[in-house]
Design a protein around this motif. Structure first.
Motif, PDB file in Angstrom:
ATOM      1  N   PRO A  38     -11.429  -2.069  -7.911  1.00 41.92           N
ATOM      2  CA  PRO A  38     -11.420  -0.414  -7.745  1.00 41.92           C
ATOM      3  C   PRO A  38     -10.372  -0.054  -6.815  1.00 41.92           C
ATOM      4  CG  PRO A  38     -13.732  -1.277  -8.008  1.00 41.92           C
ATOM      5  CD  PRO A  38     -12.875  -2.859  -7.620  1.00 41.92           C
ATOM      6  N   VAL A  39     -10.074  -0.852  -5.937  1.00 44.49           N
ATOM      7  CA  VAL A  39      -8.902  -0.531  -4.951  1.00 44.49           C
ATOM      8  C   VAL A  39      -7.692  -1.061  -5.270  1.00 44.49           C
ATOM      9  CG1 VAL A  39     -11.005  -0.343  -3.298  1.00 44.49           C
ATOM     10  CG2 VAL A  39      -9.354  -2.128  -3.088  1.00 44.49           C
ATOM     11  N   LYS A  40      -7.547  -1.737  -6.052  1.00 43.71           N
ATOM     12  CA  LYS A  40      -6.080  -2.336  -6.265  1.00 43.71           C
ATOM     13  C   LYS A  40      -5.126  -1.285  -6.545  1.00 43.71           C
ATOM     14  CE  LYS A  40      -6.258  -7.196  -7.806  1.00 43.71           C
ATOM     15  NZ  LYS A  40      -7.693  -7.496  -7.435  1.00 43.71           N
ATOM     16  N   GLY A  41      -3.906  -1.547  -5.969  1.00 41.65           N
ATOM     17  CA  GLY A  41      -2.664  -0.333  -6.075  1.00 41.65           C
ATOM     18  C   GLY A  41      -3.040   0.776  -5.205  1.00 41.65           C
ATOM     19  N   ARG A  42      -4.276   0.887  -4.666  1.00 37.01           N
ATOM     20  CA  ARG A  42      -4.540   2.077  -3.763  1.00 37.01           C
ATOM     21  C   ARG A  42      -4.663   1.841  -2.341  1.00 37.01           C
ATOM     22  NH1 ARG A  42      -8.909   5.168  -4.310  1.00 37.01           N
ATOM     23  NH2 ARG A  42     -10.144   3.500  -5.016  1.00 37.01           N
ATOM     24  N   PHE A  43      -5.455   0.734  -1.975  1.00 37.93           N
ATOM     25  CA  PHE A  43      -5.572   0.059  -0.612  1.00 37.93           C
ATOM     26  C   PHE A  43      -4.631  -1.122  -0.368  1.00 37.93           C
ATOM     27  CE2 PHE A  43     -10.324   1.587  -0.357  1.00 37.93           C
ATOM     28  CZ  PHE A  43      -9.900   3.043  -0.790  1.00 37.93           C
ATOM     29  N   THR A  44      -4.260  -1.199   0.957  1.00 30.27           N
ATOM     30  CA  THR A  44      -3.436  -2.306   1.468  1.00 30.27           C
ATOM     31  C   THR A  44      -4.010  -2.828   2.586  1.00 30.27           C
ATOM     32  OG1 THR A  44      -1.333  -1.493   0.297  1.00 30.27           O
ATOM     33  CG2 THR A  44      -1.089  -3.088   1.983  1.00 30.27           C
ATOM     34  N   LEU A  45      -4.348  -4.051   2.782  1.00 27.25           N
ATOM     35  CA  LEU A  45      -4.751  -4.746   3.837  1.00 27.25           C
ATOM     36  C   LEU A  45      -3.475  -5.465   4.720  1.00 27.25           C
ATOM     37  CD1 LEU A  45      -8.020  -6.823   4.245  1.00 27.25           C
ATOM     38  CD2 LEU A  45      -5.424  -7.776   5.247  1.00 27.25           C
ATOM     39  N   SER A  46      -3.645  -5.283   5.901  1.00 30.35           N
ATOM     40  CA  SER A  46      -2.690  -5.919   6.711  1.00 30.35           C
ATOM     41  C   SER A  46      -3.193  -6.453   8.080  1.00 30.35           C
ATOM     42  CB  SER A  46      -1.244  -5.235   7.003  1.00 30.35           C
ATOM     43  OG  SER A  46      -1.601  -4.038   7.561  1.00 30.35           O
ATOM     44  N   LYS A  47      -2.519  -7.518   8.673  1.00 31.06           N
ATOM     45  CA  LYS A  47      -3.020  -8.201   9.843  1.00 31.06           C
ATOM     46  C   LYS A  47      -2.177  -8.263  10.724  1.00 31.06           C
ATOM     47  CE  LYS A  47      -5.551 -12.092  11.320  1.00 31.06           C
ATOM     48  NZ  LYS A  47      -6.163 -13.555  11.265  1.00 31.06           N
TER      49      LYS A  47
END
Length: 127
Positions: free
Chosen positions: A62-71
């Motif tokens: 549901p969030v692919k292409g809209r949400f980006t996780l980084s650390k």
């Protein structure tokens, strides 16, 4: 690992928000981490996860292409950049951590895999 999430708020559909999750120094660097979200009456839902090195991520459909996780291990901080927000993204968002050994590069997507949780930050998206 002690975690503190922040960055939630009330936005209109189509807007962007960036959530942050700050961890305690030291243990944060050897932790696989993730974001989950939860709405009242529903189980906690996987959003995105990252391995301890920060070089491998995965996210829910549901969030692919809209949400980006980084650390950012230097800052002991994990981020969730959320773009093109939809009303169905409305939820309390939780960050989670799991201590792993050096050789473990896995990404974990089940809530039961994680032993440390932040307090949650509320995201509300109006239509």
């Amino acid at each position: 690992v002690q975690l503190q999430a922040s960055g939630g708020g009330l936005v209109q559909a189509g807007a962007s928000l960036t959530l942050s999750c700050i961890g305690s120094r030291g243990t944060f660097n050897r932790a696989a981490m993730a974001w989950f979200r939860q709405t009242p009456g529903k189980e906690r839902e996987f959003v995105a996860a990252v391995n301890w090195r920060g070089d491998s991520t995965t996210s829910a459909d549901p969030v692919k292409g809209r949400f980006t996780l980084s650390k950012d291990r230097n800052k002991n901080t994990m981020y969730l950049q959320m773009n093109s927000l939809k009303p169905e993204d409305t939820a309390a968002y939780y960050c989670a951590g799991k201590n792993v050994i050096y050789s473990n590069d896995l990404v974990y997507i089940r809530a039961s895999d994680y032993g440390y949780w932040g307090q949650g930050t509320l995201v509300t998206v109006s239509s």
